[in-house]
Design a protein around this motif. Structure first.
Motif, PDB file in Angstrom:
ATOM      1  N   VAL A  41       0.107  13.806   4.076  1.00 34.03           N
ATOM      2  CA  VAL A  41      -1.058  13.729   4.972  1.00 34.03           C
ATOM      3  C   VAL A  41      -2.339  13.547   4.172  1.00 34.03           C
ATOM      4  O   VAL A  41      -3.194  12.724   4.506  1.00 34.03           O
ATOM      5  CB  VAL A  41      -1.146  14.985   5.855  1.00 34.03           C
ATOM      6  N   GLU A  42      -2.479  14.321   3.094  1.00 34.45           N
ATOM      7  CA  GLU A  42      -3.687  14.221   2.272  1.00 34.45           C
ATOM      8  C   GLU A  42      -3.811  12.845   1.637  1.00 34.45           C
ATOM      9  O   GLU A  42      -4.902  12.279   1.547  1.00 34.45           O
ATOM     10  CB  GLU A  42      -3.679  15.305   1.189  1.00 34.45           C
ATOM     11  N   ARG A  43      -2.692  12.271   1.206  1.00 33.70           N
ATOM     12  CA  ARG A  43      -2.733  10.936   0.596  1.00 33.70           C
ATOM     13  C   ARG A  43      -3.163   9.885   1.606  1.00 33.70           C
ATOM     14  O   ARG A  43      -3.916   8.966   1.287  1.00 33.70           O
ATOM     15  CB  ARG A  43      -1.354  10.578   0.030  1.00 33.70           C
ATOM     16  N   ILE A  44      -2.667  10.009   2.836  1.00 31.41           N
ATOM     17  CA  ILE A  44      -3.051   9.047   3.878  1.00 31.41           C
ATOM     18  C   ILE A  44      -4.541   9.160   4.170  1.00 31.41           C
ATOM     19  O   ILE A  44      -5.243   8.153   4.329  1.00 31.41           O
ATOM     20  CB  ILE A  44      -2.233   9.287   5.161  1.00 31.41           C
ATOM     21  N   LYS A  45      -5.043  10.383   4.223  1.00 32.91           N
ATOM     22  CA  LYS A  45      -6.464  10.583   4.511  1.00 32.91           C
ATOM     23  C   LYS A  45      -7.344  10.049   3.383  1.00 32.91           C
ATOM     24  O   LYS A  45      -8.380   9.430   3.620  1.00 32.91           O
ATOM     25  CB  LYS A  45      -6.752  12.071   4.719  1.00 32.91           C
ATOM     26  N   SER A  91     -10.212   0.947  19.191  1.00 34.38           N
ATOM     27  CA  SER A  91     -11.016   1.006  17.974  1.00 34.38           C
ATOM     28  C   SER A  91     -11.574   2.385  17.697  1.00 34.38           C
ATOM     29  O   SER A  91     -12.211   2.591  16.684  1.00 34.38           O
ATOM     30  CB  SER A  91     -12.184   0.006  18.097  1.00 34.38           C
ATOM     31  N   GLY A  92     -11.348   3.334  18.608  1.00 34.87           N
ATOM     32  CA  GLY A  92     -11.955   4.643  18.434  1.00 34.87           C
ATOM     33  C   GLY A  92     -11.328   5.468  17.338  1.00 34.87           C
ATOM     34  O   GLY A  92     -12.002   6.180  16.604  1.00 34.87           O
ATOM     35  N   GLY A  93     -10.014   5.405  17.223  1.00 36.95           N
ATOM     36  CA  GLY A  93      -9.327   6.210  16.227  1.00 36.95           C
ATOM     37  C   GLY A  93      -7.851   6.289  16.546  1.00 36.95           C
ATOM     38  O   GLY A  93      -7.365   5.661  17.491  1.00 36.95           O
ATOM     39  N   SER A  94      -7.117   7.072  15.764  1.00 39.35           N
ATOM     40  CA  SER A  94      -5.667   7.145  15.911  1.00 39.35           C
ATOM     41  C   SER A  94      -5.193   8.584  15.792  1.00 39.35           C
ATOM     42  O   SER A  94      -5.647   9.330  14.925  1.00 39.35           O
ATOM     43  CB  SER A  94      -4.977   6.312  14.825  1.00 39.35           C
ATOM     44  N   LEU A  95      -4.269   8.953  16.674  1.00 42.22           N
ATOM     45  CA  LEU A  95      -3.580  10.230  16.549  1.00 42.22           C
ATOM     46  C   LEU A  95      -2.291   9.952  15.798  1.00 42.22           C
ATOM     47  O   LEU A  95      -1.391   9.282  16.315  1.00 42.22           O
ATOM     48  CB  LEU A  95      -3.283  10.831  17.925  1.00 42.22           C
ATOM     49  N   LEU A  96      -2.211  10.418  14.571  1.00 41.77           N
ATOM     50  CA  LEU A  96      -1.075  10.117  13.704  1.00 41.77           C
ATOM     51  C   LEU A  96      -0.200  11.352  13.537  1.00 41.77           C
ATOM     52  O   LEU A  96      -0.697  12.435  13.215  1.00 41.77           O
ATOM     53  CB  LEU A  96      -1.582   9.649  12.335  1.00 41.77           C
ATOM     54  N   THR A  97       1.087  11.196  13.790  1.00 36.88           N
ATOM     55  CA  THR A  97       2.052  12.269  13.587  1.00 36.88           C
ATOM     56  C   THR A  97       2.929  11.927  12.399  1.00 36.88           C
ATOM     57  O   THR A  97       3.500  10.842  12.338  1.00 36.88           O
ATOM     58  CB  THR A  97       2.930  12.480  14.834  1.00 36.88           C
ATOM     59  N   VAL A  98       3.039  12.840  11.458  1.00 39.54           N
ATOM     60  CA  VAL A  98       3.878  12.674  10.276  1.00 39.54           C
ATOM     61  C   VAL A  98       4.991  13.709  10.351  1.00 39.54           C
ATOM     62  O   VAL A  98       4.725  14.895  10.558  1.00 39.54           O
ATOM     63  CB  VAL A  98       3.075  12.860   8.979  1.00 39.54           C
ATOM     64  N   ALA A  99       6.232  13.275  10.204  1.00 43.26           N
ATOM     65  CA  ALA A  99       7.359  14.205  10.276  1.00 43.26           C
ATOM     66  C   ALA A  99       8.402  13.860   9.225  1.00 43.26           C
ATOM     67  O   ALA A  99       8.630  12.693   8.921  1.00 43.26           O
ATOM     68  CB  ALA A  99       7.989  14.170  11.672  1.00 43.26           C
ATOM     69  N   SER A 112       0.813  -1.211   0.000  1.00 45.56           N
ATOM     70  CA  SER A 112       0.000   0.000   0.000  1.00 45.56           C
ATOM     71  C   SER A 112       0.852   1.269   0.000  1.00 45.56           C
ATOM     72  O   SER A 112       0.328   2.378  -0.014  1.00 45.56           O
ATOM     73  CB  SER A 112      -0.937   0.017   1.225  1.00 45.56           C
ATOM     74  N   ARG A 113       2.155   1.101  -0.024  1.00 48.36           N
ATOM     75  CA  ARG A 113       3.047   2.254   0.110  1.00 48.36           C
ATOM     76  C   ARG A 113       2.904   3.271  -1.025  1.00 48.36           C
ATOM     77  O   ARG A 113       2.953   4.485  -0.811  1.00 48.36           O
ATOM     78  CB  ARG A 113       4.494   1.782   0.201  1.00 48.36           C
ATOM     79  N   SER A 114       2.733   2.779  -2.227  1.00 47.21           N
ATOM     80  CA  SER A 114       2.645   3.691  -3.375  1.00 47.21           C
ATOM     81  C   SER A 114       1.426   4.610  -3.298  1.00 47.21           C
ATOM     82  O   SER A 114       1.366   5.622  -3.990  1.00 47.21           O
ATOM     83  CB  SER A 114       2.611   2.894  -4.684  1.00 47.21           C
ATOM     84  N   GLU A 115       0.469   4.276  -2.437  1.00 45.89           N
ATOM     85  CA  GLU A 115      -0.732   5.083  -2.322  1.00 45.89           C
ATOM     86  C   GLU A 115      -0.532   6.343  -1.486  1.00 45.89           C
ATOM     87  O   GLU A 115      -1.312   7.291  -1.593  1.00 45.89           O
ATOM     88  CB  GLU A 115      -1.866   4.240  -1.725  1.00 45.89           C
ATOM     89  N   TRP A 116       0.508   6.358  -0.642  1.00 38.43           N
ATOM     90  CA  TRP A 116       0.691   7.522   0.229  1.00 38.43           C
ATOM     91  C   TRP A 116       2.111   8.082   0.248  1.00 38.43           C
ATOM     92  O   TRP A 116       2.299   9.264   0.531  1.00 38.43           O
ATOM     93  CB  TRP A 116       0.282   7.183   1.666  1.00 38.43           C
ATOM     94  N   ASP A 117       3.115   7.256  -0.060  1.00 41.24           N
ATOM     95  CA  ASP A 117       4.496   7.706   0.047  1.00 41.24           C
ATOM     96  C   ASP A 117       4.968   8.342  -1.249  1.00 41.24           C
ATOM     97  O   ASP A 117       5.058   7.676  -2.278  1.00 41.24           O
ATOM     98  CB  ASP A 117       5.387   6.513   0.418  1.00 41.24           C
ATOM     99  N   ILE A 118       5.315   9.622  -1.183  1.00 36.13           N
ATOM    100  CA  ILE A 118       5.761  10.339  -2.371  1.00 36.13           C
ATOM    101  C   ILE A 118       7.074   9.775  -2.904  1.00 36.13           C
ATOM    102  O   ILE A 118       7.336   9.800  -4.111  1.00 36.13           O
ATOM    103  CB  ILE A 118       5.909  11.841  -2.046  1.00 36.13           C
ATOM    104  N   LEU A 119       7.922   9.235  -2.010  1.00 33.18           N
ATOM    105  CA  LEU A 119       9.194   8.671  -2.449  1.00 33.18           C
ATOM    106  C   LEU A 119       9.010   7.521  -3.435  1.00 33.18           C
ATOM    107  O   LEU A 119       9.834   7.300  -4.313  1.00 33.18           O
ATOM    108  CB  LEU A 119       9.990   8.164  -1.246  1.00 33.18           C
TER     109      LEU A 119
END
Length: 204
Positions: free
Chosen positions: A191-195, A154-162, A71-78
């Motif tokens: 971030v937009e790709r992950i969402k 199961s409620g959700g996730s706080l995701l940090t991208v750096a 699934s990496r190609s769906e969100w990782d610009i690299l």
């Protein structure tokens, strides 16, 4: 790699960071520091950008989605939309998510063809991380490769991208606004790709 990244994005008396104004978004923090005589790190100006956001998806689902090469190609610009293959895998604990992997990116872009990515992922009851960096093929050829408790919630996730990027190899150079804009755009796009890819639909 993990220690280097965490040290780089964390403020300390040894690594003083300056928050830049005009980063272009209130929810993205862009900071810079000078790297000089740091063991294992090239000299120059290092730019870091980070943001946190909430995803209505269980933490384990998000973690599995981000570490999965399929699934990496769906969100990782690299990856630039190319095929990503795991070339080597070293387990680091009971949980299958705790591992170090060497990934090859077969991109349609000839300039990025056969790029290698070194990735370390880890998960436990306190949190998870997936840290990666492009690596030199020659350097990786000299290494020998060998062949926890699952997260709950199961409620959700706080995701940090750096992102941490060397933008100039001269520590005394002046940081350009173009570098800030580029890193800011990179993190916002990721971030937009992950969402958009909706991790909750993966790994069913």
């Amino acid at each position: 790699m993990v220690m280097s990244f965490c040290t780089g994005v964390g403020a300390s008396t040894a690594h003083t960071w300056t928050t830049l104004s005009g980063s272009g978004a209130d929810d993205v923090r862009v900071m810079t520091r000078k790297s000089m005589d740091d063991p294992g790190r090239p000299p120059g100006i290092v730019l870091s950008a980070a943001t946190s956001f909430w995803l209505p998806v269980p933490p384990k689902r998000v973690f599995d989605f981000l570490r999965d090469e399929n699934s990496r190609s769906e969100w990782d610009i690299l990856s630039n939309g190319g095929l990503v293959q795991e070339m080597a895998h070293i387990a680091n604990g009971r949980d299958p998510g705790n591992s170090v992997s060497l990934l090859r990116v077969n991109s349609a872009n000839s300039s990025q063809s056969n790029m290698l990515i070194l990735q370390e992922s880890c998960t436990d009851s306190t949190g998870s991380y997936v840290i990666y960096a492009p690596v030199d093929i020659v350097a990786m050829n000299g290494l020998k490769w060998g062949g926890g408790i699952p997260e709950v919630g199961s409620g959700g996730s706080l995701l940090t991208v750096a992102f941490q990027i060397l933008v100039d190899s001269v520590p005394t150079a002046k940081l350009s606004l173009g570098s800030v804009a580029t890193v800011n755009s990179l993190i916002k796009c990721t971030v937009e790709r992950i969402k958009v890819t909706k991790p909750e639909t993966k790994n069913e």
